[in-house]
Scaffold this active site. Structure first.
Site, short mmCIF file in Angstrom:
data_model
loop_
_atom_site.label_atom_id
_atom_site.label_comp_id
_atom_site.label_asym_id
_atom_site.label_seq_id
_atom_site.Cartn_x
_atom_site.Cartn_y
_atom_site.Cartn_z
CG LEU A 114 -1.84 -1.22 1.39
CD1 LEU A 114 -2.75 -1.04 2.60
CD2 LEU A 114 -2.67 -1.48 0.14
CG HIS B 12 -3.16 1.23 -2.16
ND1 HIS B 12 -1.81 1.07 -2.39
CD2 HIS B 12 -3.80 0.51 -3.10
CE1 HIS B 12 -1.64 0.27 -3.43
NE2 HIS B 12 -2.83 -0.07 -3.89
#
Ligand code: PAF
Length: 282
Positions: free
Chosen positions: A33, A37
């Site tokens: 991530l 994200h």
């Protein structure tokens, strides 16, 4: 925040939340991530009582010569980032949990998937539609969040939800960029120092496209040609495609006489990067 590995655990938790009358947002990811994200998790946290992040590198959406094995993974980092942005549960299944040995049903689409990334990644969208449908069936979210960097994926998911009467609101979120303009991507990690500098050619060439459009040019060939000339000035860059398409049909257009998407995929060394802009956002 919980990290769970099984479909049964997700269902049990979501059932409890539903019993309490809580709404649920889903952020589907393949992990590793980054701030892109994080912005999706923030949006879900803002709109819903509970947020689930799925963290699953989906083998089905990778072609035989693509980067499934080398795709970066770091669950500890993902857990910290997701929790800091208000995630309530990470679903991190093993491939066998998602695809049992008798798995044989697929979600396929006959429109939208043949242009742009679909041309060079023929199995990709079948894999995306199948896994996203499964995630929707497992989590049963009220809303699901996808980045506009994967603009074709967003159009495909919207179309699938509409075609299959899935009762889920699809939210598209803006591209998040590094301070020098490079769109955030888990694949940026593949770039060495020289390639990282060269990768700026994507956002820089898109800026050229935007400024030509702002000056009143509507001929797509002319816009694409200016963008390609800029990309070709970078020795480490190799164009996969630069195209302007109708935002809904994802079919190429000649003139900017409707909302359009200008999208590109460019290899920097061995790494294939994508970027885009929507004309309505200029
Ligand atoms: O955009 C992605 O990371 C993936 O395509 C998705 C939507 C999580 C499906 O695996």
């Amino acid at each position: 925040m919980k990290v769970v590995k099984t479909i049964a655990e997700v269902r049990e938790q979501v059932k409890q939340w539903r019993a309490e009358g809580l709404t649920v947002g889903l952020v589907p990811t393949m992990g590793y991530l980054h701030e892109g994200h994080a912005s999706l998790i923030d949006a879900s946290h803002r709109d819903n009582d509970r947020t689930v992040v799925s963290d699953f590198v989906n083998p089905m959406q990778f072609g035989p010569t693509e980067d499934l094995e080398s795709y970066p993974r770091d669950l500890k980092h993902d857990t910290e980032l997701a929790e800091a942005h208000g995630c309530d549960m990470i679903f991190n299944p093993e491939p066998e949990e998602m695809y049992n040995k008798n798995f044989s049903s697929f979600v396929d689409m006959t429109v939208l998937t043949e242009e742009l990334c679909g041309l060079s990644r023929p199995v990709h969208f079948r894999g995306v539609c199948t896994v996203v449908s499964k995630l929707f069936n497992i989590v049963k979210p009220d809303r699901a969040y996808f980045g506009k960097k994967d603009a074709q994926q967003l159009a495909v998911i919207r179309h699938m939800v509409d075609d299959l009467n899935m009762d889920i609101e699809i939210i598209g979120c803006p591209i998040i960029r590094e301070s020098d303009g490079l769109a955030k991507s888990s694949r940026n990690t593949y770039l060495n120092d020289n390639e990282r500098k060269a990768a700026l050619i994507l956002s820089q060439s898109l800026e050229i496209g935007k400024s030509i459009i702002k000056n009143g040019v509507t001929d797509c060939k002319e816009i694409i040609s200016a963008i390609k000339t800029k990309i070709e000035s970078e020795p480490l860059a190799k164009i996969d495609y630069v195209k302007i398409v109708d935002v809904e049909t994802i079919q190429q257009i000649e003139k900017l006489d409707r909302p359009a998407l200008c999208a590109m995929a460019v290899y920097i060394g061995k790494t294939r990067l994508i970027d885009n802009f929507f004309t309505e956002d200029i």
